[in-house]
Design an enzyme around this catalytic site. Structure first.
Site, PDB file in Angstrom:
ATOM      1  N   CYS A  43       0.845  -0.866   0.011  1.00 55.98           N
ATOM      2  CA  CYS A  43      -0.148   0.029   0.128  1.00 55.98           C
ATOM      3  C   CYS A  43       0.988   1.156   0.075  1.00 55.98           C
ATOM      4  O   CYS A  43       0.564   2.189  -0.864  1.00 55.98           O
ATOM      5  CB  CYS A  43      -0.986   0.040   1.177  1.00 55.98           C
ATOM      6  SG  CYS A  43      -2.073   1.559   1.336  1.00 55.98           S
ATOM      7  N   LYS A  51       0.016   5.315  -6.001  1.00 60.12           N
ATOM      8  CA  LYS A  51      -1.031   5.231  -7.099  1.00 60.12           C
ATOM      9  C   LYS A  51      -1.975   6.593  -7.093  1.00 60.12           C
ATOM     10  O   LYS A  51      -1.962   7.431  -7.908  1.00 60.12           O
ATOM     11  CB  LYS A  51      -1.800   3.984  -6.837  1.00 60.12           C
ATOM     12  CG  LYS A  51      -3.035   3.851  -7.944  1.00 60.12           C
ATOM     13  CD  LYS A  51      -4.458   4.063  -7.611  1.00 60.12           C
ATOM     14  CE  LYS A  51      -4.992   3.789  -6.212  1.00 60.12           C
ATOM     15  NZ  LYS A  51      -5.612   2.637  -6.208  1.00 60.12           N
ATOM     16  N   HIS A 435     -26.425  21.496  -0.995  1.00 63.87           N
ATOM     17  CA  HIS A 435     -26.455  22.284  -2.091  1.00 63.87           C
ATOM     18  C   HIS A 435     -25.434  23.091  -2.146  1.00 63.87           C
ATOM     19  O   HIS A 435     -25.180  23.679  -1.325  1.00 63.87           O
ATOM     20  CB  HIS A 435     -28.118  22.708  -2.237  1.00 63.87           C
ATOM     21  CG  HIS A 435     -28.300  23.246  -3.669  1.00 63.87           C
ATOM     22  ND1 HIS A 435     -28.301  22.281  -4.714  1.00 63.87           N
ATOM     23  CD2 HIS A 435     -28.454  24.432  -4.047  1.00 63.87           C
ATOM     24  CE1 HIS A 435     -28.720  23.078  -5.651  1.00 63.87           C
ATOM     25  NE2 HIS A 435     -28.702  24.363  -5.385  1.00 63.87           N
TER      26      HIS A 435
HETATM   27  P1  FAD Z   1       1.356  -6.123   2.011  1.00 64.14           P
HETATM   28  O1  FAD Z   1       0.831  -4.734   2.270  1.00 64.14           O
HETATM   29  O2  FAD Z   1       1.664  -6.508   0.520  1.00 64.14           O
HETATM   30  O3  FAD Z   1       2.577  -6.320   2.943  1.00 64.14           O
HETATM   31  C1  FAD Z   1       3.208  -7.452   2.923  1.00 64.14           C
HETATM   32  C2  FAD Z   1       4.676  -7.243   3.307  1.00 64.14           C
HETATM   33  O4  FAD Z   1       5.247  -8.522   3.715  1.00 64.14           O
HETATM   34  C3  FAD Z   1       5.623  -6.653   2.513  1.00 64.14           C
HETATM   35  O5  FAD Z   1       6.229  -5.462   2.994  1.00 64.14           O
HETATM   36  C4  FAD Z   1       6.682  -7.530   1.936  1.00 64.14           C
HETATM   37  O6  FAD Z   1       7.855  -6.938   1.600  1.00 64.14           O
HETATM   38  C5  FAD Z   1       6.786  -8.351   3.220  1.00 64.14           C
HETATM   39  N1  FAD Z   1       7.209  -9.769   3.461  1.00 64.14           N
HETATM   40  C6  FAD Z   1       6.850 -10.885   2.119  1.00 64.14           C
HETATM   41  N2  FAD Z   1       7.489 -12.004   2.448  1.00 64.14           N
HETATM   42  C7  FAD Z   1       8.254 -11.794   3.433  1.00 64.14           C
HETATM   43  C8  FAD Z   1       9.219 -12.694   4.074  1.00 64.14           C
HETATM   44  N3  FAD Z   1       9.306 -13.886   3.876  1.00 64.14           N
HETATM   45  N4  FAD Z   1       9.898 -11.964   5.093  1.00 64.14           N
HETATM   46  C9  FAD Z   1       9.832 -10.754   5.554  1.00 64.14           C
HETATM   47  N5  FAD Z   1       9.033  -9.803   4.845  1.00 64.14           N
HETATM   48  C10 FAD Z   1       8.096 -10.505   4.229  1.00 64.14           C
HETATM   49  N6  FAD Z   1      -6.032  -1.154  -1.532  1.00 64.14           N
HETATM   50  C11 FAD Z   1      -6.819  -0.263  -1.258  1.00 64.14           C
HETATM   51  O7  FAD Z   1      -7.770  -0.293  -0.348  1.00 64.14           O
HETATM   52  N7  FAD Z   1      -7.029   0.923  -1.908  1.00 64.14           N
HETATM   53  C12 FAD Z   1      -6.381   1.381  -3.078  1.00 64.14           C
HETATM   54  O8  FAD Z   1      -6.384   2.252  -3.429  1.00 64.14           O
HETATM   55  C13 FAD Z   1      -5.395   0.084  -3.529  1.00 64.14           C
HETATM   56  N8  FAD Z   1      -4.744   0.460  -4.635  1.00 64.14           N
HETATM   57  C14 FAD Z   1      -3.539  -0.589  -4.872  1.00 64.14           C
HETATM   58  C15 FAD Z   1      -2.920  -0.391  -5.877  1.00 64.14           C
HETATM   59  C16 FAD Z   1      -1.947  -1.032  -6.407  1.00 64.14           C
HETATM   60  C17 FAD Z   1      -1.249  -1.022  -7.642  1.00 64.14           C
HETATM   61  C18 FAD Z   1      -1.870  -2.412  -5.603  1.00 64.14           C
HETATM   62  C19 FAD Z   1      -0.746  -3.396  -6.134  1.00 64.14           C
HETATM   63  C20 FAD Z   1      -2.624  -2.721  -4.617  1.00 64.14           C
HETATM   64  C21 FAD Z   1      -3.445  -1.737  -4.133  1.00 64.14           C
HETATM   65  N9  FAD Z   1      -4.625  -2.036  -3.126  1.00 64.14           N
HETATM   66  C22 FAD Z   1      -5.206  -0.973  -2.603  1.00 64.14           C
HETATM   67  C23 FAD Z   1      -4.294  -3.263  -2.161  1.00 64.14           C
HETATM   68  C24 FAD Z   1      -3.343  -2.982  -0.858  1.00 64.14           C
HETATM   69  O9  FAD Z   1      -2.102  -2.593  -1.272  1.00 64.14           O
HETATM   70  C25 FAD Z   1      -3.312  -4.256  -0.272  1.00 64.14           C
HETATM   71  O10 FAD Z   1      -4.697  -5.002  -0.207  1.00 64.14           O
HETATM   72  C26 FAD Z   1      -2.582  -4.485   0.834  1.00 64.14           C
HETATM   73  O11 FAD Z   1      -1.435  -3.599   1.107  1.00 64.14           O
HETATM   74  C27 FAD Z   1      -2.515  -5.557   1.747  1.00 64.14           C
HETATM   75  O12 FAD Z   1      -1.821  -5.609   3.002  1.00 64.14           O
HETATM   76  P2  FAD Z   1      -0.840  -6.982   3.354  1.00 64.14           P
HETATM   77  O13 FAD Z   1      -0.658  -6.373   4.942  1.00 64.14           O
HETATM   78  O14 FAD Z   1      -1.767  -8.274   3.150  1.00 64.14           O
HETATM   79  O15 FAD Z   1       0.288  -7.055   2.445  1.00 64.14           O
END
Ligand code: FAD
Length: 449
Positions: A43, A51, A435
């Protein structure tokens, strides 16, 4: 009793991981978080935040154009991609510092490096073993590009945020929200943009009227939208590329971006050996309490590939922590999650589409309005807005609201509260409008379609 180094070890400092770690620490748990790439995850680094900054930047072209109608003479405007990216990078550095400070102040131990699971209670990072009573996997997802000849010539959303310069032309494969958002951004920056989607409409899963409306708006704004087709190969030709489509067409282009899907980051964590089950797409299987098939290991956010949005990952983290350390559980309600697409114009949507509502209820009323947003009157910008409301006749309950137009993303948040509160059409009708706004159309919808 077994002594662990930590009560909770979180793998991945993205949206879900950071929230989980900070909340758990707030309850007095001893918490560590491992991150291999960047604080803030997708994100903050390659998703929502950069984005939205690019979307803002790309909208200035329309603003400058609109200004004349309001009496302004704007001098010659030029756009510098490098300075936008430099400023964006600086903002993200600031956010890294904010997240780092927040974690440290919360008492969370940040461990930098790639984490792997050794057993049900042990994580290893750079050869160092850490034991924990509970482990949370919040490793997110990664863009995936299908195998095809010329795959090595493609870029994904990850690289788009760091391009040295804008291409003159681009072919974007995909029809989901990332594809349409990037098509809008690049088209507004003057890049000759082709969107190539194998489906018959953009944005599968959205209300059909919204899909039609957005498709037409994109074409009207100059995006070359190709539907029912796909790229079968990419050939390099001097400094450019040729995208060969399955229907025989060939498109010369400076760049090919793939936005056709994301894969859960579950490979290489050592999950299979431990008996943590994955589905066919590599998503970690969990129960209603975010527990995997190994009871001490939990998973949440995009790595579980359910509703892949930042606020959902945050809510899941909070629900898990309140289950583990709180006195009452705060389950996530996956119904009526509002969402926006930051295409141009914006989409905001919450609740059931018309098709979903008709499947669920026998008596559906549809209210719809198309109008010219006030700003577009003097500006000469020929962009319309659409609002659609889905109502169950027998109960008068509003079960879906779908919008395309300026500020739709901002407006839909309040509508989500109303829908979750069970608002009826009568409540909307008796609410006094603000409005003159686009949002007042939501309380003046009189004619059934
Ligand atoms: P992530 O944020 O992906 O975090 C996972 C982390 O784990 C990463 O930092 C990674 O480096 C780390 N990691 C992975 N494997 C390992 C490992 N083995 N050891 C240590 N670290 C590791 N969502 C919205 O709500 N609104 C939006 O406008 C929106 N726009 C988006 C635009 C784009 C281009 C993209 C790609 C996504 C967008 N999203 C949006 C989706 C949103 O970014 C994700 O849903 C959110 O970031 C998911 O969070 P998470 O914690 O599951 O994973």
């Amino acid at each position: 009793m077994v002594q662990y180094n930590y009560d909770l070890f979180v793998i991945g400092a993205g949206s879900g991981g950071i929230r989980t770690a900070r909340m758990a620490s707030g309850y007095g748990a001893r918490v560590a978080i491992a991150e291999e790439r960047y604080l803030g995850g997708t994100c903050v680094n390659v998703g929502c935040v950069p984005k939205k900054l690019l979307v803002y930047a790309s909208q200035f072209k329309d603003h400058f154009q609109a200004a004349a109608g309001f009496g302004w003479t704007v001098g010659e405007s030029t756009f510098n991609w490098s300075s936008l990216i430099a400023n964006k990078n600086q903002e993200i550095e600031r956010l890294h510092a904010v997240y780092g400070n927040q974690l440290q102040k919360s008492g969370v131990n940040i461990i930098t490096g790639n984490a792997k699971l050794l057993d049900a209670h042990t994580v290893v990072v750079d050869g160092v073993h850490y034991s924990a009573k509970h482990i949370v996997i919040a490793t997110g997802g990664w863009p995936s590009v299908p195998d095809m000849p010329g795959k090595q010539h493609t870029v994904t959303s990850n690289e788009m945020f760091f391009l040295d310069q804008l291409p003159k032309s681009i072919v974007i494969a995909g029809g989901g929200y990332i594809a349409v958002e990037f098509a809008g951004i690049l088209n507004s920056f003057g890049v000759d943009t082709t969107l190539c989607h194998r489906g018959h409409k953009l944005l599968r899963g959205f209300d059909e009227d919204i899909r039609d409306f957005l498709g037409n708006e994109m074409i009207r704004k100059g995006v070359n939208v190709l539907l029912n087709t796909d790229i079968e190969a990419i050939e390099s030709a001097a400094d450019t590329f040729v995208a060969r489509l399955i229907d025989g067409r060939k498109i010369n282009t400076d760049m090919v971006m793939y936005a056709t899907g994301r894969t859960p980051n579950s490979a290489g964590l050592g999950l299979e050996a431990l008996g943590v089950e994955l589905d066919g797409a590599g998503a970690i299987k969990i129960n209603a309490d975010y527990q995997t098939t190994v009871p001490s290991i939990y998973a949440l956010g995009d790595v579980t590939n359910r509703v892949n949005l930042t606020p959902v990952a945050l809510a899941e983290g909070m629900a898990l922590v309140s289950n583990l350390y709180g006195d009452q559980s705060k389950p996530v309600d996956y119904d009526n999650i509002p969402t926006a697409v930051f295409c141009q114009p914006n989409i905001g949507t919450v609740g059931l589409t018309e098709a979903q509502a008709r499947e669920k209820y026998p008596d559906i009323d549809i209210y719809k309005t198309r109008f010219t947003p006030m700003k577009n009157t003097l500006s000469g910008i020929d962009e319309k807005a659409l609002i659609k409301m889905v109502v169950v006749r027998s109960t008068d309950r509003v079960v879906g609201i779908h919008m395309v137009g300026p500020d739709a993303a901002e407006i839909i948040q309040g509508m989500a509260v109303a829908i979750r509160a069970g608002a009826t059409k009568a409540v909307f009708d008796s609410t006094i409008g603000v409005h003159p706004t686009a949002a007042e159309e939501l309380v003046t919808l009189r004619e059934k379609c």
